[in-house]
Write an enzyme that holds these catalytic residues in place. Sequence first.
Site, mmCIF file in Angstrom:
data_model
loop_
_atom_site.group_PDB
_atom_site.id
_atom_site.type_symbol
_atom_site.label_atom_id
_atom_site.label_comp_id
_atom_site.label_asym_id
_atom_site.label_seq_id
_atom_site.Cartn_x
_atom_site.Cartn_y
_atom_site.Cartn_z
ATOM 1 N N ASP A 7 0.865 -1.187 0.000
ATOM 2 C CA ASP A 7 0.000 0.000 0.000
ATOM 3 C C ASP A 7 0.895 1.228 0.000
ATOM 4 O O ASP A 7 2.091 1.149 0.307
ATOM 5 C CB ASP A 7 -0.910 0.011 1.244
ATOM 6 C CG ASP A 7 -1.834 1.233 1.260
ATOM 7 O OD1 ASP A 7 -2.397 1.565 0.198
ATOM 8 O OD2 ASP A 7 -1.972 1.877 2.315
ATOM 9 N N SER A 8 0.288 2.374 -0.320
ATOM 10 C CA SER A 8 1.033 3.631 -0.263
ATOM 11 C C SER A 8 1.448 3.950 1.172
ATOM 12 O O SER A 8 2.367 4.738 1.375
ATOM 13 C CB SER A 8 0.161 4.764 -0.800
ATOM 14 O OG SER A 8 -0.986 4.890 0.003
ATOM 15 N N TYR A 39 -0.864 8.511 -2.603
ATOM 16 C CA TYR A 39 -0.822 8.269 -4.043
ATOM 17 C C TYR A 39 -2.038 8.897 -4.738
ATOM 18 O O TYR A 39 -1.999 9.193 -5.918
ATOM 19 C CB TYR A 39 -0.876 6.755 -4.326
ATOM 20 C CG TYR A 39 0.442 6.012 -4.236
ATOM 21 C CD1 TYR A 39 1.539 6.532 -3.555
ATOM 22 C CD2 TYR A 39 0.573 4.769 -4.837
ATOM 23 C CE1 TYR A 39 2.733 5.818 -3.477
ATOM 24 C CE2 TYR A 39 1.758 4.049 -4.767
ATOM 25 C CZ TYR A 39 2.831 4.584 -4.085
ATOM 26 O OH TYR A 39 4.000 3.873 -4.019
ATOM 27 N N GLY A 40 -3.132 9.004 -3.978
ATOM 28 C CA GLY A 40 -4.435 9.320 -4.571
ATOM 29 C C GLY A 40 -4.563 10.660 -5.256
ATOM 30 O O GLY A 40 -5.543 10.917 -5.948
ATOM 31 N N CYS A 70 -4.352 -1.512 -2.063
ATOM 32 C CA CYS A 70 -4.500 -0.079 -2.304
ATOM 33 C C CYS A 70 -5.419 0.076 -3.520
ATOM 34 O O CYS A 70 -5.114 -0.456 -4.598
ATOM 35 C CB CYS A 70 -3.124 0.511 -2.596
ATOM 36 S SG CYS A 70 -3.148 2.246 -3.089
ATOM 37 N N ASN A 71 -6.529 0.746 -3.333
ATOM 38 C CA ASN A 71 -7.472 0.928 -4.446
ATOM 39 C C ASN A 71 -6.883 1.796 -5.540
ATOM 40 O O ASN A 71 -7.124 1.567 -6.726
ATOM 41 C CB ASN A 71 -8.755 1.580 -3.935
ATOM 42 C CG ASN A 71 -9.547 0.639 -3.066
ATOM 43 O OD1 ASN A 71 -10.426 -0.055 -3.535
ATOM 44 N ND2 ASN A 71 -9.212 0.578 -1.777
ATOM 45 N N THR A 72 -6.129 2.802 -5.133
ATOM 46 C CA THR A 72 -5.559 3.731 -6.106
ATOM 47 C C THR A 72 -4.608 2.985 -7.042
ATOM 48 O O THR A 72 -4.672 3.131 -8.266
ATOM 49 C CB THR A 72 -4.825 4.862 -5.358
ATOM 50 O OG1 THR A 72 -5.731 5.411 -4.394
ATOM 51 C CG2 THR A 72 -4.356 5.937 -6.297
ATOM 52 N N GLU A 159 -2.426 9.334 7.560
ATOM 53 C CA GLU A 159 -0.959 9.229 7.497
ATOM 54 C C GLU A 159 -0.307 10.115 8.566
ATOM 55 O O GLU A 159 0.759 9.816 9.066
ATOM 56 C CB GLU A 159 -0.443 9.603 6.097
ATOM 57 C CG GLU A 159 -0.710 8.540 5.043
ATOM 58 C CD GLU A 159 0.121 7.257 5.231
ATOM 59 O OE1 GLU A 159 1.338 7.350 5.426
ATOM 60 O OE2 GLU A 159 -0.483 6.153 5.184
ATOM 61 N N CYS A 193 -11.074 2.912 -0.262
ATOM 62 C CA CYS A 193 -9.665 3.223 -0.016
ATOM 63 C C CYS A 193 -9.316 2.468 1.253
ATOM 64 O O CYS A 193 -10.064 2.534 2.246
ATOM 65 C CB CYS A 193 -9.483 4.723 0.200
ATOM 66 S SG CYS A 193 -7.840 5.145 0.844
ATOM 67 N N THR A 194 -8.215 1.726 1.212
ATOM 68 C CA THR A 194 -7.925 0.837 2.347
ATOM 69 C C THR A 194 -7.536 1.596 3.614
ATOM 70 O O THR A 194 -7.469 1.003 4.692
ATOM 71 C CB THR A 194 -6.834 -0.179 1.962
ATOM 72 O OG1 THR A 194 -5.670 0.544 1.506
ATOM 73 C CG2 THR A 194 -7.319 -1.106 0.869
ATOM 74 N N HIS A 195 -7.272 2.884 3.490
ATOM 75 C CA HIS A 195 -7.032 3.684 4.698
ATOM 76 C C HIS A 195 -8.337 3.924 5.487
ATOM 77 O O HIS A 195 -8.294 4.069 6.706
ATOM 78 C CB HIS A 195 -6.468 5.068 4.332
ATOM 79 C CG HIS A 195 -4.995 5.086 4.034
ATOM 80 N ND1 HIS A 195 -4.463 4.493 2.924
ATOM 81 C CD2 HIS A 195 -3.952 5.668 4.699
ATOM 82 C CE1 HIS A 195 -3.141 4.706 2.904
ATOM 83 N NE2 HIS A 195 -2.814 5.415 3.979
#
Length: 292
Positions: A7-8, A39-40, A70-72, A159, A193-195
């Site tokens: 993931d980012s 990244y998004g 990560c979806n992005t 983040e 979004c996995t976040h």
Amino acid sequence: MRIGVFDSGYGGLTILNAIRKELPQYDYLYLGDNARAPYGTHSFDVIYRYTLQAVKYLIEQDCTLVILACNTASAKALRTIQQNDIPPLREGLGRTVNVLGVIRPTVEAVPGITKTGHVGILATPATVSSESYVLELEKIAPELTIVQHACPLWVPLIEAGEHNEPGAKYFIGKYLREILAKDPQIDTLVLGCTHYPLMKERIDNWLEFRHELDESEFPQPTDSPKVTTIAQGELEAKSLADYLSRHPEYREQLSTGGSCTYLTTENAERFSQSASIFLDSPIHAKHVGLSD
Ligand code: DGL
């Protein structure tokens, strides 16, 4: 051989957690590109380049499967990497390697959850602009009404470790209000979004009590449906278990020590501290650099 999870930043930990619950026997290698997150808000070229660097790195570290948690990255880079980059990598290494994403398993769950047929997708600007969710959902459930909404500030909040602070409430409410204003009949919201599952409790809380909020300038229609949020961890975990049951050529290469190693492109100590909170147990990450 291990399963790589990329993931980012911290978001992929929500997927890793669920995968390790479902498939605890395997060895995992987690990589968060925290130094370059989010990244998004980047362009296709940048997301593709960063994701490919990460995938190659994980494959070099003995991963036979890499999950883009990560979806992005899944929306922007997965197809190109699968079609253009994986075949020469396989040939060069003389072994089976593959990359899997998170969007398809999520999309498959949506039609069984919505009752009103009105579905909202909350995601990063890059995932929204890719239209991946809309295109995939239209293929399997053309009767659904789908609206998307970008939440550019949610990943930076997480983040920065600010998502549990009082100030985050404003931004949580802002995007939820905005998507429900686009379609008040939404009863299913995909956390695309996995976040976002790291704030799921606060998101669900806002949705449940939205009619009572002290935000009279943004009144919520009192007859709007109860909203269910979909987090992706369990869906991805079940999908990976199914994939491995159908692909012995990957399953049989995997080592079964139950270990997990954490890598970050940012400061390892900072990552370890934050990740330990998300994972509810202490971890010790290592720093790595990514390049072409
Ligand atoms: N977890 C990533 C996703 O699922 C976050 C992307 C970002 O870094 O903006 O899209």
